[in-house]
Design a protein around this motif. Structure first.
Motif: not given
Lengths: 418, 72
Positions: A335-336, A347, A339-340, A332-333, A343-344, A329
């Motif tokens: 990684q999340l 962008s 990734l966010v 994954m947290t 991505l930001i 967990l």
């Protein structure tokens, strides 16, 4: 002229002959054809049979006076009434007594009981051989004796000491066992035994009893001969339930004993045999119970340990699982988040690029309309003349390229030069 | 908004978290959707953590009760 004498004279003569020739008692061998007792005197019919044809070849009467009988009986270890029975072969010491009126009478003075016993023994052996030939000796022994003999059919006489001893021993056993007995009244002495015992055996319902017990009080070897009959042996052999005898003789075994499943010396010994059998069974049960308890305890201890180990394993496994899952967990947290963030950022970069592009696109259209753009050497757009210095290197951007220049004169509020 | 958690199991929550991460990696989630998806993922992570904590406590309690039962 014929000689005629009177009967009395004749008998007198015979008496004299007898008295002279038989002045002392003599031993004779014969068979008892009948035996009768009256007021202590014993009246016997003596016979001798032809050895082959068995026809009576001689016959006589005899008497044992009461006094003689008491004396003879006191000297004998046996019960004389057992010996003096129809059919018994005997050796008797007799005095010949011829009376003119009553004729010849033999007066018994002694009885050779050894001879009778010997005869009985021969007869007994013949009966045994017959039973053996017919495979009856071991037949009752093959019937299974129950582990516990509790329901007992008793063949005996109600007043017999042996029966009372047997009952007493059973009822007063030290373990408190309950036994259920039923008496089948039977003569245990004399000629009636051979007739009544087989009938009693036949009358017993084998489904109601675990065994038959035949008991009587102790007696002499001669008394035992009451149980040496073929019919008794045969009926015991064919009995569907085990027969236990306690006929009360220390040394010898009768035919009844030999044909029975189990023979004991005395009625008390029979009771002890039955009680001990029950006690042995109870002992085995207790032993099994103890063994079972031990095994159960051992199994319980083993399984408890096993369960404890499994519990520990389970706890550890759960901890491991929780740890691994938490790790997963967390990963994954992270990684999340990453990734966010990527991505930001991506962008944002894209936005910036497009903004720049937009800006640049707007400038081009302005230049095409004939305007120029002045940039300093560091690329910045110079929007005011006041930002310039004399001699500064500048670039002038045209729609189709740029010209590198130097400021040679600065005029504010740009005037048209005439 | 998080969907109702009555139908969620630990396994299905983990699957969903993995799916969100995979789609983010593959660039399948747009910026418009990202806030909702990240909120969902956080909700599911919290759900799983609570489950794990509950499991640990539950096992400890169960064994404690069993030991107490033996000692009676």
């Amino acid at each position: 002229m014929k000689e005629v004498i009177g009967l009395y004279q004749l008998n007198q003569y015979i008496k004299q002959v007898v008295d002279i020739n038989f002045d002392q008692a003599i031993w004779i061998r014969c068979e008892l054809a009948s035996v009768r007792q009256n007021r202590g005197h014993w009246y016997l019919e003596l016979v001798e049979n032809h050895p082959i044809s068995q026809q009576i070849v001689a016959q006589s009467t005899a008497v044992i006076w009461a006094g003689d009988f008491i004396r003879i009986a006191s000297q004998s270890p046996n019960d004389m009434s057992t010996l003096l029975r129809q059919g018994t072969e005997v050796q008797l010491l007799v005095e010949l007594n011829f009376h003119e009126r009553f004729g010849l009478k033999l007066v018994v003075r002694e009885i050779d009981y050894h001879f009778s016993l010997g005869k009985m023994e021969i007869m007994r052996r013949e009966i045994l051989a017959k039973l053996q030939k017919q495979q009856l000796l071991d037949l009752n022994k093959m019937v299974k004796l129950p582990l516990v003999v509790q329901n007992i059919a008793v063949i005996s006489s109600a007043n017999a000491a042996g029966y009372l001893d047997f009952k007493h021993s059973l009822e007063n056993n030290p373990y408190g066992y309950q036994f259920y007995t039923q008496l089948f009244q039977t003569s245990m002495q004399g000629e009636k035994v051979a007739r009544e015992l087989p009938l009693s055996l036949l009358s017993i319902d084998p489904d109601r009893f675990d065994a038959v017990v035949i008991v009587r009080g102790g007696g002499s070897k001669l008394d035992l001969s009451d149980f040496d009959h073929y019919d008794i042996g045969k009926s015991i052999a064919h009995c569907p339930i085990p027969v236990i005898t306690g006929i009360g003789h220390e040394i010898d075994l009768s035919i009844a004993d030999l044909c029975a499943h189990t023979s004991c010396k005395t009625p008390t010994a029979v009771a002890e045999f039955i009680i001990n059998r029950a006690s042995h069974f109870e002992g085995q049960l207790i032993q099994f119970q103890n063994e079972l308890e031990k095994q159960l305890l051992s199994i319980w201890a083993f399984e408890s340990k096993r369960l404890e180990r499994l519990q520990e394993e389970l706890t550890w496994n759960v901890k491991q699982l929780v740890m691994v899952e938490n790790e997963q967990l967390r990963a994954m947290t992270d990684q999340l988040r990453h990734l966010v963030s990527v991505l930001i950022d991506s962008s944002k970069e894209q936005l910036k690029f497009y903004t720049q592009m937009l800006k640049s696109l707007n400038l081009q259209s302005v230049l095409e309309r004939g305007f120029t753009v002045v940039r300093s050497v560091d690329g910045l757009i110079v929007k005011k003349v006041g930002l310039l210095r004399l001699g500064q290197q500048i670039s002038v951007v045209f729609q189709d390229g740029l010209a590198h220049s130097q400021v040679i004169k600065i005029s504010k509020n740009a005037e048209k030069e005439g | 908004m998080p969907r109702k958690k009555d139908n969620i199991t630990y396994e299905s929550a983990m699957q969903e978290i993995k799916s969100i991460v995979s789609r983010l990696e593959a660039g399948e989630i747009s910026l418009d959707q990202i806030i909702d998806e990240v909120e969902r993922a956080n909700f599911l992570i919290k759900f799983c953590q609570e489950k794990l904590n509950g499991l640990d406590m539950g096992i400890k309690k169960a064994f404690m009760d069993q030991k107490l039962g033996q000692n009676r």
